[in-house]
Design a protein around this motif. Structure first.
Motif, PDB file in Angstrom:
ATOM      1  N   ASP A  89      21.924  48.309  37.233  1.00  0.00           N
ATOM      2  CA  ASP A  89      21.908  49.603  36.783  1.00  0.00           C
ATOM      3  C   ASP A  89      22.913  49.445  35.261  1.00  0.00           C
ATOM      4  O   ASP A  89      23.466  51.149  35.108  1.00  0.00           O
ATOM      5  N   ASN A  90      23.451  48.992  35.842  1.00  0.00           N
ATOM      6  CA  ASN A  90      24.405  48.425  34.965  1.00  0.00           C
ATOM      7  C   ASN A  90      23.617  48.154  33.947  1.00  0.00           C
ATOM      8  O   ASN A  90      24.533  47.774  32.841  1.00  0.00           O
ATOM      9  N   GLY A  91      22.373  47.829  33.017  1.00  0.00           N
ATOM     10  CA  GLY A  91      21.942  47.471  32.235  1.00  0.00           C
ATOM     11  C   GLY A  91      22.187  46.297  31.858  1.00  0.00           C
ATOM     12  O   GLY A  91      22.363  45.649  30.787  1.00  0.00           O
ATOM     13  N   GLU A  92      22.430  45.142  32.613  1.00  0.00           N
ATOM     14  CA  GLU A  92      22.438  43.823  32.231  1.00  0.00           C
ATOM     15  C   GLU A  92      21.557  43.139  33.088  1.00  0.00           C
ATOM     16  O   GLU A  92      20.759  43.196  34.179  1.00  0.00           O
ATOM     17  N   PHE A  93      20.544  43.094  31.821  1.00  0.00           N
ATOM     18  CA  PHE A  93      19.099  42.029  32.205  1.00  0.00           C
ATOM     19  C   PHE A  93      18.801  40.442  32.431  1.00  0.00           C
ATOM     20  O   PHE A  93      17.699  39.914  32.457  1.00  0.00           O
ATOM     21  N   GLN A  94      20.659  39.725  32.007  1.00  0.00           N
ATOM     22  CA  GLN A  94      20.036  38.305  32.375  1.00  0.00           C
ATOM     23  C   GLN A  94      20.892  37.739  32.820  1.00  0.00           C
ATOM     24  O   GLN A  94      22.199  37.926  32.925  1.00  0.00           O
ATOM     25  N   ILE A  95      20.122  37.307  34.234  1.00  0.00           N
ATOM     26  CA  ILE A  95      20.743  37.197  34.857  1.00  0.00           C
ATOM     27  C   ILE A  95      20.141  35.465  35.927  1.00  0.00           C
ATOM     28  O   ILE A  95      19.162  35.175  35.485  1.00  0.00           O
ATOM     29  N   LEU A  96      21.239  35.086  36.051  1.00  0.00           N
ATOM     30  CA  LEU A  96      21.361  33.365  36.383  1.00  0.00           C
ATOM     31  C   LEU A  96      21.806  33.351  37.405  1.00  0.00           C
ATOM     32  O   LEU A  96      22.763  33.743  38.081  1.00  0.00           O
ATOM     33  N   VAL A  97      20.714  33.152  38.668  1.00  0.00           N
ATOM     34  CA  VAL A  97      20.959  32.561  39.915  1.00  0.00           C
ATOM     35  C   VAL A  97      21.790  31.115  40.242  1.00  0.00           C
ATOM     36  O   VAL A  97      20.102  30.392  40.294  1.00  0.00           O
ATOM     37  N   ASN A  98      23.119  30.517  40.638  1.00  0.00           N
ATOM     38  CA  ASN A  98      22.981  28.856  40.934  1.00  0.00           C
ATOM     39  C   ASN A  98      22.709  29.241  42.410  1.00  0.00           C
ATOM     40  O   ASN A  98      23.401  29.566  43.088  1.00  0.00           O
ATOM     41  N   PHE A  99      21.644  28.094  42.996  1.00  0.00           N
ATOM     42  CA  PHE A  99      21.807  28.038  43.948  1.00  0.00           C
ATOM     43  C   PHE A  99      22.118  26.543  44.782  1.00  0.00           C
ATOM     44  O   PHE A  99      22.319  26.570  45.818  1.00  0.00           O
ATOM     45  N   LYS A 100      23.487  26.641  44.602  1.00  0.00           N
ATOM     46  CA  LYS A 100      23.926  25.431  44.708  1.00  0.00           C
ATOM     47  C   LYS A 100      24.482  25.124  45.841  1.00  0.00           C
ATOM     48  O   LYS A 100      24.257  24.197  46.818  1.00  0.00           O
ATOM     49  N   ASP A 101      25.300  26.478  46.689  1.00  0.00           N
ATOM     50  CA  ASP A 101      25.850  25.734  47.915  1.00  0.00           C
ATOM     51  C   ASP A 101      24.796  27.299  49.229  1.00  0.00           C
ATOM     52  O   ASP A 101      24.775  27.118  49.876  1.00  0.00           O
ATOM     53  N   LEU A 102      23.360  27.417  48.499  1.00  0.00           N
ATOM     54  CA  LEU A 102      22.477  27.953  49.456  1.00  0.00           C
ATOM     55  C   LEU A 102      21.718  26.476  50.182  1.00  0.00           C
ATOM     56  O   LEU A 102      20.968  25.951  50.069  1.00  0.00           O
ATOM     57  N   LEU A 103      21.514  27.632  51.569  1.00  0.00           N
ATOM     58  CA  LEU A 103      21.432  25.904  52.461  1.00  0.00           C
ATOM     59  C   LEU A 103      19.900  26.385  53.297  1.00  0.00           C
ATOM     60  O   LEU A 103      19.481  25.884  53.657  1.00  0.00           O
ATOM     61  N   TYR A 104      19.426  27.828  53.219  1.00  0.00           N
ATOM     62  CA  TYR A 104      18.444  28.481  53.791  1.00  0.00           C
ATOM     63  C   TYR A 104      17.960  28.641  53.241  1.00  0.00           C
ATOM     64  O   TYR A 104      18.605  30.189  52.712  1.00  0.00           O
ATOM     65  N   ILE A 105      16.503  29.587  52.823  1.00  0.00           N
ATOM     66  CA  ILE A 105      15.765  30.637  52.081  1.00  0.00           C
ATOM     67  C   ILE A 105      14.290  30.555  53.166  1.00  0.00           C
ATOM     68  O   ILE A 105      14.104  30.275  53.179  1.00  0.00           O
ATOM     69  N   SER A 106      13.857  32.146  53.407  1.00  0.00           N
ATOM     70  CA  SER A 106      12.862  32.220  53.673  1.00  0.00           C
ATOM     71  C   SER A 106      12.180  33.360  52.483  1.00  0.00           C
ATOM     72  O   SER A 106      12.671  33.829  51.471  1.00  0.00           O
ATOM     73  N   SER A 107      10.842  33.789  53.215  1.00  0.00           N
ATOM     74  CA  SER A 107      10.308  34.260  51.363  1.00  0.00           C
ATOM     75  C   SER A 107      10.916  35.905  51.648  1.00  0.00           C
ATOM     76  O   SER A 107      10.542  36.468  50.163  1.00  0.00           O
ATOM     77  N   ALA A 108      12.075  36.279  52.320  1.00  0.00           N
ATOM     78  CA  ALA A 108      12.289  37.591  51.836  1.00  0.00           C
ATOM     79  C   ALA A 108      13.569  37.335  50.773  1.00  0.00           C
ATOM     80  O   ALA A 108      13.217  38.300  49.976  1.00  0.00           O
ATOM     81  N   GLY A 109      13.835  36.410  50.746  1.00  0.00           N
ATOM     82  CA  GLY A 109      14.606  35.766  49.297  1.00  0.00           C
ATOM     83  C   GLY A 109      13.978  35.884  48.732  1.00  0.00           C
ATOM     84  O   GLY A 109      14.570  36.130  47.257  1.00  0.00           O
ATOM     85  N   LEU A 110      12.912  34.673  48.384  1.00  0.00           N
ATOM     86  CA  LEU A 110      11.857  35.427  47.456  1.00  0.00           C
ATOM     87  C   LEU A 110      11.721  36.426  46.781  1.00  0.00           C
ATOM     88  O   LEU A 110      11.114  36.605  45.741  1.00  0.00           O
ATOM     89  N   GLY A 111      11.227  37.119  47.839  1.00  0.00           N
ATOM     90  CA  GLY A 111      10.632  39.057  47.600  1.00  0.00           C
ATOM     91  C   GLY A 111      11.594  39.622  46.961  1.00  0.00           C
ATOM     92  O   GLY A 111      11.581  40.091  46.036  1.00  0.00           O
ATOM     93  N   VAL A 112      13.334  39.292  46.739  1.00  0.00           N
ATOM     94  CA  VAL A 112      13.904  39.865  46.162  1.00  0.00           C
ATOM     95  C   VAL A 112      14.005  39.475  44.479  1.00  0.00           C
ATOM     96  O   VAL A 112      13.976  40.917  43.928  1.00  0.00           O
TER      97      VAL A 112
END
Lengths: 149, 115
Positions: free
Chosen positions: B40-63
């Motif tokens: 919404d703010n016109g920010e289109f360069q996004i990096l997601v750092n998963f270092k502290d993520l312990l669990y993901i399901s397909s709902a997360g991938l769907g985002v």
């Protein structure tokens, strides 16, 4: 091991996914699955229950989860009395093309198939759906070790 | 109780999201809101750092699937970094490595944005 059965009946809301995962993972650990298999079982069950919550019911109802254990396998049966769906429509998709089109949804069923040794969906549209998934303790006649996936 | 948190750091034009905890159908809307706010703010360069993520399901991938087309059509990208092996396998099982840049380290992802 004699056949043992565990059952969880729980309201169909996403808040409960954590509790469902804990229930399944504790039992899977208790019977000796490797960490890797526990993670796979936990994720497969999460996906199946999230599908029930998101798609089966129009409002909060109940998810019925049964775990059966015998000497060679763990069987999980998740059932709901929701709207049902045509699982073949989802499974017949070419997942690579589907993803390439940047579509959202339906990924969970593909994951369940990739994570478990056997998966069977039975759906009666408008009445109920049941997914049965199996993970074996032994693989190719040998007890699994922690280094194996 | 398992939880999920998102924090953010900005480096140049790149927004880095640090995700922590358990990302499932219950917590995915939190990440969705965060990314929606950036878009919404016109920010289109996004990096997601998963270092502290312990669990993901397909709902997360769907985002990520839900935003990627719009973000790329605006000249941006979502790049992913620092996944542990269990998290990476979920992405791999669904064929995401062919569609997304998944880097070992945050710095590699930043470099890739700037190259």
């Amino acid at each position: 091991m004699n056949k043992e059965k565990y059952q969880l009946k729980i309201p169909s809301k996403t808040d409960n996914l954590e509790l469902i995962r804990t229930f399944v993972s504790r039992i899977s650990e208790m019977v000796g699955f490797t960490d890797d298999d526990v993670y796979k079982i936990e994720l497969a069950v999460d996906e199946a229950c999230a599908n029930v919550i998101k798609h089966a019911y129009k409002k909060e109802e109940e998810i019925n989860l049964v775990i059966e254990l015998d000497y060679k396998k763990l069987t999980i049966i998740i059932s709901d009395q929701g709207i049902g769906f045509d699982v073949n429509k989802i499974l017949n998709r070419d997942i690579k093309n589907y993803l390439a089109q940047m579509k959202v949804g339906g990924l969970g069923i593909h994951l369940i198939h990739a994570l478990m040794d056997e998966v069977e969906f039975r759906s009666e549209p408008g009445r109920k759906t049941e997914v049965k998934m199996v993970k074996y303790f032994v693989k190719d006649g040998k007890i699994k070790k922690s280094s194996e996936s | 109780m398992e939880s999920f948190e998102v924090s953010k750091r900005v480096e140049g034009k790149i927004n880095i999201l640090y995700i922590k905890g358990y990302l499932d159908a219950h917590t995915a809307p939190m990440l969705e809101d965060e990314i929606q706010g950036l878009v919404d703010n016109g920010e289109f360069q996004i990096l997601v750092n998963f270092k502290d993520l312990l669990y993901i399901s397909s709902a997360g991938l769907g985002v990520f699937m839900g935003f990627i087309e719009n973000i790329r059509s605006n000249g941006g990208d979502i790049k992913l970094s620092n996944m542990n092996s269990k998290i990476f396998r979920v992405f791999d099982l669904l064929g995401f490595p062919t569609l997304y840049d998944i880097l070992e380290e945050e710095q590699e992802a930043l470099t890739k944005f700037n190259s």
